[in-house]
Design a protein around this motif. Structure first.
Motif, mmCIF file in Angstrom:
data_model
loop_
_atom_site.group_PDB
_atom_site.id
_atom_site.type_symbol
_atom_site.label_atom_id
_atom_site.label_comp_id
_atom_site.label_asym_id
_atom_site.label_seq_id
_atom_site.Cartn_x
_atom_site.Cartn_y
_atom_site.Cartn_z
ATOM 1 N N PRO A 262 -3.224 -2.378 6.397
ATOM 2 C CA PRO A 262 -3.775 -1.503 5.367
ATOM 3 C C PRO A 262 -4.288 -2.271 4.158
ATOM 4 O O PRO A 262 -3.695 -3.272 3.737
ATOM 5 C CB PRO A 262 -2.593 -0.611 4.982
ATOM 6 N N HIS A 263 -5.408 -1.764 3.622
ATOM 7 C CA HIS A 263 -6.051 -2.381 2.464
ATOM 8 C C HIS A 263 -6.586 -1.259 1.587
ATOM 9 O O HIS A 263 -7.150 -0.282 2.091
ATOM 10 C CB HIS A 263 -7.197 -3.278 2.935
ATOM 11 N N ALA A 264 -6.390 -1.371 0.287
ATOM 12 C CA ALA A 264 -6.910 -0.363 -0.631
ATOM 13 C C ALA A 264 -7.359 -1.022 -1.919
ATOM 14 O O ALA A 264 -6.780 -2.013 -2.363
ATOM 15 C CB ALA A 264 -5.849 0.692 -0.923
ATOM 16 N N VAL B 29 -7.231 4.405 1.805
ATOM 17 C CA VAL B 29 -6.732 3.247 2.548
ATOM 18 C C VAL B 29 -7.565 3.034 3.807
ATOM 19 O O VAL B 29 -7.809 3.972 4.566
ATOM 20 C CB VAL B 29 -5.247 3.451 2.929
ATOM 21 N N VAL C 263 0.834 -1.206 0.000
ATOM 22 C CA VAL C 263 0.000 0.000 0.000
ATOM 23 C C VAL C 263 0.871 1.260 0.000
ATOM 24 O O VAL C 263 0.604 2.204 -0.749
ATOM 25 C CB VAL C 263 -0.996 -0.019 1.173
ATOM 26 N N ARG D 84 -7.878 0.421 7.299
ATOM 27 C CA ARG D 84 -7.090 -0.518 8.104
ATOM 28 C C ARG D 84 -8.041 -1.428 8.847
ATOM 29 O O ARG D 84 -8.995 -0.965 9.460
ATOM 30 C CB ARG D 84 -6.186 0.226 9.092
#
Length: 106
Positions: free
Chosen positions: A97-99, A90, A76, A92
């Motif tokens: 973290p994830h996008a 982003v 990320v 969390r």
């Protein structure tokens, strides 16, 4: 880490209904599940396990995507530096973290 000290990531490139989906996750996250309240982030091996590649190569391939799915600090942060993801996009889940991004190609 790769031989150059560069982080390694799992990257899978899929073509589905005319879309190019690129899924990238930090190497150590593959197969793990993170839960925070109602939110669940499962770094599913079927979806993410493709090639184990250096992070810089994965970022080059990410530019080809119409749909991006990214997980992990290394992945990320690199995508933010590349301008692929806006920091505000982003989320969390349990600190991870994830996008996701969708690009319209005309």
């Amino acid at each position: 880490m790769g031989s150059s000290g560069e982080p390694m990531v799992y990257m899978k490139v899929m073509e589905v209904h005319g879309e190019k989906i690129v899924a990238i996750c930090d190497e150590e996250l593959l197969g793990k599940k993170f839960v925070e309240g109602e939110l669940v982030l499962h770094i599913n091996e079927e979806f993410y396990r493709g090639q184990l590649v250096p992070l810089s190569y994965a970022m080059q391939r990410a530019w080809e995507a119409t749909i991006l799915n990214l997980v992990g600090e290394n992945t990320v942060n690199a995508a933010i530096k590349e301008g692929l993801i806006h920091p505000d996009a982003v989320i969390r889940i349990a600190g991870v973290p994830h996008a996701q991004a969708v690009r319209m190609l005309y």
